[in-house]
Scaffold this motif. Structure first.
Motif, short mmCIF file in Angstrom:
data_model
loop_
_atom_site.label_atom_id
_atom_site.label_comp_id
_atom_site.label_asym_id
_atom_site.label_seq_id
_atom_site.Cartn_x
_atom_site.Cartn_y
_atom_site.Cartn_z
N MET A 190 -24.30 70.47 61.29
CA MET A 190 -23.08 69.78 60.87
C MET A 190 -23.41 68.51 60.09
O MET A 190 -24.22 67.70 60.52
CB MET A 190 -22.24 69.42 62.11
N ASP A 191 -22.77 68.36 58.95
CA ASP A 191 -22.90 67.15 58.14
C ASP A 191 -21.95 66.10 58.71
O ASP A 191 -20.72 66.29 58.70
CB ASP A 191 -22.53 67.46 56.68
N PRO A 192 -22.46 64.97 59.25
CA PRO A 192 -21.58 63.96 59.86
C PRO A 192 -20.52 63.42 58.91
O PRO A 192 -19.40 63.13 59.34
CB PRO A 192 -22.56 62.86 60.29
N VAL A 193 -20.87 63.27 57.64
CA VAL A 193 -19.90 62.74 56.67
C VAL A 193 -18.71 63.68 56.53
O VAL A 193 -17.54 63.26 56.59
CB VAL A 193 -20.58 62.51 55.29
N LYS A 194 -19.00 64.97 56.37
CA LYS A 194 -17.91 65.94 56.24
C LYS A 194 -17.12 66.07 57.54
O LYS A 194 -15.91 66.28 57.52
CB LYS A 194 -18.49 67.30 55.82
N ALA A 195 -17.81 65.94 58.67
CA ALA A 195 -17.14 66.06 59.96
C ALA A 195 -16.11 64.94 60.12
O ALA A 195 -14.96 65.19 60.52
CB ALA A 195 -18.17 66.01 61.09
N VAL A 196 -16.49 63.72 59.80
CA VAL A 196 -15.58 62.59 59.95
C VAL A 196 -14.41 62.70 58.98
O VAL A 196 -13.28 62.31 59.29
CB VAL A 196 -16.34 61.26 59.77
N GLU A 197 -14.65 63.27 57.81
CA GLU A 197 -13.56 63.48 56.85
C GLU A 197 -12.50 64.43 57.41
O GLU A 197 -11.31 64.32 57.08
CB GLU A 197 -14.11 64.04 55.54
N MET A 198 -12.90 65.37 58.27
CA MET A 198 -11.97 66.35 58.83
C MET A 198 -11.20 65.82 60.03
O MET A 198 -10.25 66.45 60.49
CB MET A 198 -12.74 67.62 59.23
N VAL A 199 -11.60 64.69 60.56
CA VAL A 199 -10.92 64.11 61.73
C VAL A 199 -9.54 63.61 61.34
O VAL A 199 -9.35 62.96 60.30
CB VAL A 199 -11.77 62.95 62.31
N ASP A 200 -8.54 63.92 62.18
CA ASP A 200 -7.20 63.38 61.97
C ASP A 200 -6.65 62.90 63.31
O ASP A 200 -7.37 62.86 64.31
CB ASP A 200 -6.28 64.42 61.32
N GLU A 201 -5.38 62.54 63.34
CA GLU A 201 -4.82 61.96 64.56
C GLU A 201 -4.72 62.97 65.70
O GLU A 201 -4.53 62.58 66.86
CB GLU A 201 -3.43 61.40 64.27
N ASN A 202 -4.86 64.25 65.40
CA ASN A 202 -4.80 65.29 66.44
C ASN A 202 -6.18 65.74 66.93
O ASN A 202 -6.27 66.67 67.73
CB ASN A 202 -4.04 66.51 65.90
N THR A 203 -7.22 65.09 66.46
CA THR A 203 -8.59 65.46 66.87
C THR A 203 -8.88 64.90 68.25
O THR A 203 -8.87 63.68 68.44
CB THR A 203 -9.62 64.95 65.85
#
Length: 502
Positions: A190-203
């Motif tokens: 998992m790429d941490p940068v891309k992972a954090v980009e996918m985080v939203d208020e429902n994560t």
């Protein structure tokens, strides 16, 4: 007067098992037999079939422990009849579990004093541990959303596409959307940068893997934590991290003590680890540790009193054996930090021996990393004539079980072979495996290319069967989705029915 006794065919007390009728009949497969059989015959029938299983020591597909010391084996057998859930009846076993939890929590740098009690539980493996950790995250997120008067019906979890199937099970079983970060060729975690980009208020959390199933690589939990801290500051969210350390949790503390991946990072709220992998215990034991009591919602803990006393319980199952818990405690005190460090260093060194031997053939590319779980993942440089699956199949003739498989979403065109180096895999075995792989390559070079002819009718039949199965599964889930939509529409059409999202 003494009467002579006539022995019937069913009386095998004076016969060898192999002279009895029981070896002439097929073993029962579908229904329980009408009559009993002698214990010797039952044992022999089962034992003979089990001979056809692979040799666990040569099963290089599995991370699971296949050898323990005879003293530990004896402890396991002596406690095999103890049900762990009977805590009031077996208080010492419960105490041993608590000691294991405390030791592992300190190993993972939980914020505890010397005499503080850690928060955690033994499970039947990391799959159950992940389910429990996921439920804790989901409940905490739901409680917060309810308190804020916000919707709480669409939770999601962010992971890499390289996660083990238990994460997919958690998402499906407990109705959580699984948002996967695709991998790419050469970067199989998992790429941490891309992972954090996918985080939203429902994560509800981001799951990082310390030791990918595919190639043993550690994900960068430190970078993930730092990026998520910044995003939480900007958004006002408090998205946490769970570390799936099923394979790497008993590797990193001993080989890479300065690597920050555990409770030293503020957003890491829970960690799971498999005692039956590099915890060096036979299959059937995992652990999940929480950072603090506040990270495990109290409403998820049940209290029972019908076994003799009030007992708290937070597990998915109820009864389970005590043997593996006792074995884990044995290993922790028998080996100590020094012993575990020596075992893990040996595993790493033997992995490097295997890696070097494969590179010396000039035929393979290495997909694993030197830093990580002692796994060697490798692929053929030239796949024009033969592939990794053929190498895997031919290695079985030498007794080796070496899996071949495609990489996860984003790099499925890459196939690898994977060798897991466990405690009982010596340098001699590593060198022997390289020699056998060289023999396999030499034989494959004499064979025609795999695509030289047309597919056989058997291969065509297998492909058609696989397609048919896929169609049946797709149809099944379409019907379920359609039924849910109809039910939801009917509920919404009712004049006095209020639909509450759950």
């Amino acid at each position: 007067m003494v009467l002579p006794k006539t022995f019937s065919e069913s009386d095998v007390s004076v016969h060898s098992t192999f002279a009895s009728r029981y070896v002439r009949d097929s073993a029962p497969r579908f229904t329980m037999p009408e009559n009993s059989m002698p214990k010797e015959a039952a044992f022999q029938i089962i034992n003979d079939e089990l001979m056809l299983d692979g040799n666990p020591r040569l099963n290089l597909a599995s991370f699971v422990t296949t050898w323990m010391e005879p003293e530990c084996d004896k402890l396991v057998m002596d406690s095999v009849n103890k049900n762990y859930v009977d805590m009031d009846e077996y208080p010492v076993t419960t105490e041993l579990q608590n000691r294991c939890v405390n030791m592992i929590a300190h190993l993972f740098n939980a914020p505890l004093g010397d005499s503080d009690t850690a928060v955690g539980v033994g499970t039947v493996g990391s799959s159950e541990a992940i389910m429990l950790a996921g439920l804790a995250f989901k409940r905490k997120w739901q409680n917060k959303r309810k308190a804020e008067g916000k919707p709480y019906d669409k939770p999601n979890i962010v992971t890499g596409a390289n996660v083990q199937v238990c994460w997919e099970k958690f998402a499906r079983y407990f109705e959580v959307e699984l948002k996967e970060v695709k991998v790419r060729e050469g970067y199989y975690v998992m790429d941490p940068v891309k992972a954090v980009e996918m985080v939203d208020e429902n994560t509800i959390c981001v799951a990082a893997i310390l030791g990918s199933t595919y190639n043993g690589e550690f994900e960068d939990v430190k970078l993930l934590n730092d990026l998520l801290v910044e995003k939480n500051k900007k958004t006002g969210w408090d998205t946490p991290i769970h570390v799936d350390a099923a394979s790497g949790g008993f590797i990193a503390p001993f080989l890479y003590p300065d690597l920050e991946w555990d409770f030293r990072l503020p957003l890491v709220k829970s960690i799971n680890v498999s005692g039956h992998k590099y915890g060096l215990v036979y299959a059937g034991i995992g652990w999940v540790i929480w950072r603090t009591k506040e990270d495990l919602p109290e409403e998820l803990i049940f209290h029972i009193n019908y076994l003799g006393a009030d007992q708290p319980t937070f597990t998915l199952n109820f009864s389970k054996g005590s043997s593996q818990i006792i074995a884990q405690y044995y290993q922790l005190i028998r080996l100590g930090f020094e012993g575990y460090q020596n075992v893990m260093q040996n595993c790493h060194d033997n992995a490097m021996v295997l890696k070097q031997g494969l590179e010396n053939t000039g035929r393979f590319s290495i997909a694993s990393k030197d830093m990580g779980v002692p796994v060697v993942a490798f692929s053929l440089k030239d796949r024009s004539r033969h592939d990794e699956f053929e190498v895997s199949e031919m290695l079985r003739r030498f007794g080796w079980i070496v899996p071949a498989y495609p990489m996860p979403e984003g790099a499925k065109h890459v196939s690898v072979l994977r060798v897991v180096i466990r405690e009982d895999f010596s340098r001699t075995l590593a060198e022997r495996l390289v020699l056998d792989i060289i023999k396999v390559l030499a034989e494959l070079d004499t064979l025609p290319p795999k695509n030289s002819g047309k597919s056989t009718s058997l291969e065509d039949g297998k492909k058609e069967k696989a397609k048919e199965t896929e169609r049946e599964i797709a149809s099944y889930w379409r019907n379920i989705t359609k039924a849910r939509k109809i039910k939801l529409a009917a509920n919404q059409a009712g004049p006095s029915v209020t639909v509450i999202a759950k």
